[in-house]
Design a protein around this motif. Sequence first.
Motif, short mmCIF file in Angstrom:
data_model
loop_
_atom_site.label_atom_id
_atom_site.label_comp_id
_atom_site.label_asym_id
_atom_site.label_seq_id
_atom_site.Cartn_x
_atom_site.Cartn_y
_atom_site.Cartn_z
N ALA B 118 0.81 -1.22 0.00
CA ALA B 118 0.00 0.00 0.00
C ALA B 118 0.84 1.27 0.00
O ALA B 118 0.46 2.28 -0.60
CB ALA B 118 -0.94 0.00 1.21
N ILE B 126 -3.18 9.02 0.51
CA ILE B 126 -3.61 7.65 0.84
C ILE B 126 -2.39 6.76 1.06
O ILE B 126 -2.25 6.13 2.10
CB ILE B 126 -4.52 7.07 -0.27
CG1 ILE B 126 -5.81 7.91 -0.39
CG2 ILE B 126 -4.87 5.61 0.06
CD1 ILE B 126 -6.76 7.43 -1.46
N SER B 127 -1.48 6.71 0.04
CA SER B 127 -0.31 5.82 0.14
C SER B 127 0.86 6.50 0.81
O SER B 127 1.67 5.84 1.46
CB SER B 127 0.16 5.40 -1.25
OG SER B 127 -0.88 5.28 -2.17
N PHE B 128 0.97 7.78 0.55
CA PHE B 128 2.10 8.56 1.05
C PHE B 128 1.74 10.03 0.96
O PHE B 128 0.59 10.36 0.68
CB PHE B 128 3.39 8.21 0.29
CG PHE B 128 3.46 8.67 -1.16
CD1 PHE B 128 2.33 8.82 -1.93
CD2 PHE B 128 4.71 8.94 -1.75
CE1 PHE B 128 2.43 9.24 -3.28
CE2 PHE B 128 4.81 9.35 -3.07
CZ PHE B 128 3.67 9.50 -3.83
N ILE B 546 -14.49 7.36 3.20
CA ILE B 546 -14.00 5.99 3.45
C ILE B 546 -15.00 4.92 3.06
O ILE B 546 -16.18 5.00 3.35
CB ILE B 546 -13.66 5.80 4.95
CG1 ILE B 546 -12.82 6.96 5.48
CG2 ILE B 546 -12.96 4.45 5.18
CD1 ILE B 546 -11.46 7.10 4.85
N GLN B 548 -15.18 0.73 3.52
CA GLN B 548 -14.48 -0.31 4.29
C GLN B 548 -14.60 -1.67 3.63
O GLN B 548 -15.70 -2.12 3.33
CB GLN B 548 -15.03 -0.38 5.71
CG GLN B 548 -14.64 0.83 6.53
CD GLN B 548 -15.06 0.69 7.98
OE1 GLN B 548 -16.12 0.18 8.29
NE2 GLN B 548 -14.22 1.17 8.88
N GLY B 610 -3.96 -2.15 4.41
CA GLY B 610 -3.67 -0.74 4.15
C GLY B 610 -4.85 -0.01 3.55
O GLY B 610 -5.98 -0.47 3.58
N ASN B 611 -4.56 1.15 2.99
CA ASN B 611 -5.59 2.00 2.40
C ASN B 611 -5.32 2.17 0.91
O ASN B 611 -4.18 2.31 0.49
CB ASN B 611 -5.60 3.37 3.09
CG ASN B 611 -5.92 3.25 4.57
OD1 ASN B 611 -6.71 2.39 4.97
ND2 ASN B 611 -5.30 4.07 5.38
N THR B 629 -11.47 6.46 -0.32
CA THR B 629 -10.36 5.67 0.19
C THR B 629 -10.95 4.34 0.63
O THR B 629 -11.89 4.32 1.43
CB THR B 629 -9.71 6.35 1.41
OG1 THR B 629 -9.08 7.55 0.98
CG2 THR B 629 -8.66 5.43 2.05
N ALA B 631 -10.50 1.43 2.92
CA ALA B 631 -9.72 1.07 4.11
C ALA B 631 -9.95 -0.41 4.38
O ALA B 631 -11.09 -0.84 4.49
CB ALA B 631 -10.16 1.90 5.31
N VAL B 633 -10.10 -3.15 6.83
CA VAL B 633 -10.23 -3.22 8.28
C VAL B 633 -10.55 -4.66 8.69
O VAL B 633 -10.92 -5.49 7.86
CB VAL B 633 -11.32 -2.26 8.80
CG1 VAL B 633 -11.00 -0.82 8.41
CG2 VAL B 633 -12.70 -2.65 8.25
#
Lengths: 278, 641
Positions: B118, B126-128, B546, B548, B610-611, B629, B631, B633
């Motif tokens: 990710a 999101i990633s960085f 978000i 999920q 990760g996201n 995004t 996520a 979980v």
Amino acid sequence: MKHYLLNKTLGAIACGLGLLPMAPAAAEHNPLPETAIAQHRHSADPEIPAGFTPLPGVEPEYHGDQTYGLLLFEQLEYRSQQGENSVNWEINGWRGGDYQRLWLKSEGEIGTETGDGEQETQILYSKLITSFWEFQTGLRYDYEWGEDSNKDRFLGVVGLQGLLPYKLETDAAIFISEAGDLSARLSLERQLLLTQKLILQPELEVNLAAQSVEEFGIGSGLNDITLSARLRYEVNRNFAPYVGLDWSRKFAGSADYSRAEGESVENWSIAGGVRLLF
Amino acid sequence: MKERYTAISRRQLLKLATGFGVSVGLHPLLQRSARATGVASPMLGELLPIDRYPNQIDLKVFQEQIKIGDRQSNAITVNGTVPGPVIRLKEGQIAKINVSNELDSETSIHWHGLILPATMDGVPGISFNGIKPKTTFSYEFPVNQNGTYWYHSHSGLQEQQGHFGALIIDSLQPEPFSYNRDYVVMLSDWTEEDPHQVLSNLKKVSTFYNYQQRTIAHFSEDADWARMRMDPTDIADVTGATYTYLMNGMAPANNWTALFKQGEKVRLRFINASAMTYFDVRIPGLKMTVVQADGQNVQPVSVDEFRIAVAETYDVIVEPEESKPYSIFAETMDRSGYARGTLSPQMGLVAAIPPLRTRPLRTMADMGMDHGSHGDHGGHGPKQQDKPIDHKSPQMDHGGHGMQAMPNANHAEHNMSEMNSSPAMDHSGHDMHNMDTAPAMDHSGHDMRQMDDGGADLGEAVPHGPDHHGVGNAGVPMMVKNRLHEPGIGLESTPDHKVLVYTDLRSLEPGSDGRSPDRELELHLTGNMERYMWSFDGKKYSESPILQFYYGERLRLTFVNDTMMEHPIHLHGMWMEIDNGAGAYKPRKHVLNVKPAEKCSVEVNVDVTGNWAFHCHLLYHMEAGMMRTVAIVERPMGEQS
Ligand SMILES: [Cu+2]
């Protein structure tokens, strides 16, 4: 003071209707610690479910609520009519996001010989309440000037602007003057493409008043109807010269005031100008 | 198959590489002076077998003037060119790619279609945190796949300014098809306008770039559209009015050329790197055999034409029988322009360029006014594959079943005689009798567990649910249906001309995971064209960021397109297996084109952490908020798997 109160009242009405944000919605459904929600984010109240964690060191950014704007000189023209010729304008503009915008609407005319004229400017808060309709509220300022007299007034505005079925662009507003006089205006227009660049735009405008306001030549009931058409050639979307034709007629008390002033109750005019989009 | 190249000398390779189509790492970067000339070599895009893959690849992102078409334009380049260099990787290696940002603003590179950690996915926020000006970010990830992919900026609107390139991963195993020549054909849309201005124009006037609107000559025919405040000519938001369409960075007049010798098999790796443009690709006179979609091997399908949605890739093999030039013709879906190149036995030859076809019109089916063609497409899932699919099936089905009972029944009061006069609505071959007995509603709310594996309700119309998704969604379709078997707008009536459809795509290998989905997540693609608002479930990214996914689940993602436009939906980090009736052979894709008023599903193995970004790959739709995004979980306590 009166203006302030008026605006406050309108604001309260709007809030009561659930149209204006009272206060930012509380973030109680958001159990994440504040540090987990970066300030980077533009939006005030995104729905972040429990269990979401940004990757270590990553500051989330959520786009989609940028601010945009429009400034449209719908009319900027020279108008020739019985009596005096004039320069006229009609400007519409907004700035804001998808849901809430600040609108500016201005129209007016200046006689080319005397320099006499009148203008009307509205500053409106606007909120999208259905897919095609904005609720608008704010203030209107009228000003008339000439050799004889200068006069002005403030009015409160509540209105709806949007698109009716059949793509009729609609602006309907109710005005309350500082003296408490009530009036209303409805305008409908539609764009008709003759070709991709040659566009005919017919428009109907109707003004109504609940009581007469002699100072501004307004009688009670139906004041006037204006039918107009502008035929523009879009050199590009931003620049379009046009020609136009207007017919208007005053009715009832408004017509009487005009006759008393020695003005005609029915008017034809032709116009040429440019439509500018910024 | 590729043996003939072993004879090519190192010197010859270097000579080719000094053109445009450099395989990064094999050769040093072009010098700045070389870049400044910016004139593309016609050999751009040819891939030659290489025996050594670099340990490290260095990319530099610049803002500079380069020549596109016949004009100097302001572009964002990678190593000085648009598209950026072709990156060659080998399956099984560790990719190390250093990206230096020479811009004044932040940048990023996302490796489109790659399954990787990710933090290496390259999406700012999101990633960085993106690559800040004058800094370098080092990407490092294992390469566990092969095929045709691409890379692009995920920062702002940089992708529209030229910040993209091809990413080719050579297979560890011999490929299941053979070819003698191998070319990248990267399609893109280029505007000299600042992309922020383009978006701003669309926000002001959503038809800003549409110069193919209907005029008053069709006033009465279009009454229904006008009543619904919709525009049947709304095919593309941004058009040839501002775009020049490029093939490997070259305008149509510059005629990108791919060479072949008579009798050779040529692999063409089509990549749609456009910001906003769908292309319909054909090579008049040649059949194309589709062998890969989105980098994944598929059972070969021979077609005359295919539609490539934004960000998709298709690999085709062609075998020109004659030693003559053939046009590679990529017409935009709205027919406002084209990208073009030539497949030629020698440089300088040209073939006839086909005329642009008439732009199509949206139909009532695109508005969700279609009540399903149950009679035509009875049957589910794999069985569907055995049936010939009738592409001439009516666009508009006037089923006699209970319209009044449907939500939004007021939309149903349209005048049939007006409809009939519209050329876009083809009633030929339409069997009303079948319709009358068709159960219109029985399949709403079906239990997916009862469906056979890969059960796709092709053509089955179901009513839209009660949620109209608020003010950000303007046109709620009355009925939605699976349209994976349809070729798409403008390609419907093409007898004797095979157009690729999603139901043609069958993975070459059966999927590794035979599980049925644990959970279904339904997402509506929503928008309000009048105000140029785009969202999922009526909420923009800024309002509902978000989505999920539960770690370890097999998720069915169901898309319901409430809008009358196509949206190329892209999921980062995980494959989407299209539920197209192919059973265990569902094709894996990173982008799914969802048609207007369509309801269709993909299945996703949530086997990453990760996201991840999830969005419409139309750049301005994403920027307007059609993004989430994802996520990953833990499955919440109490929810069963
Ligand atoms: Cu979209």
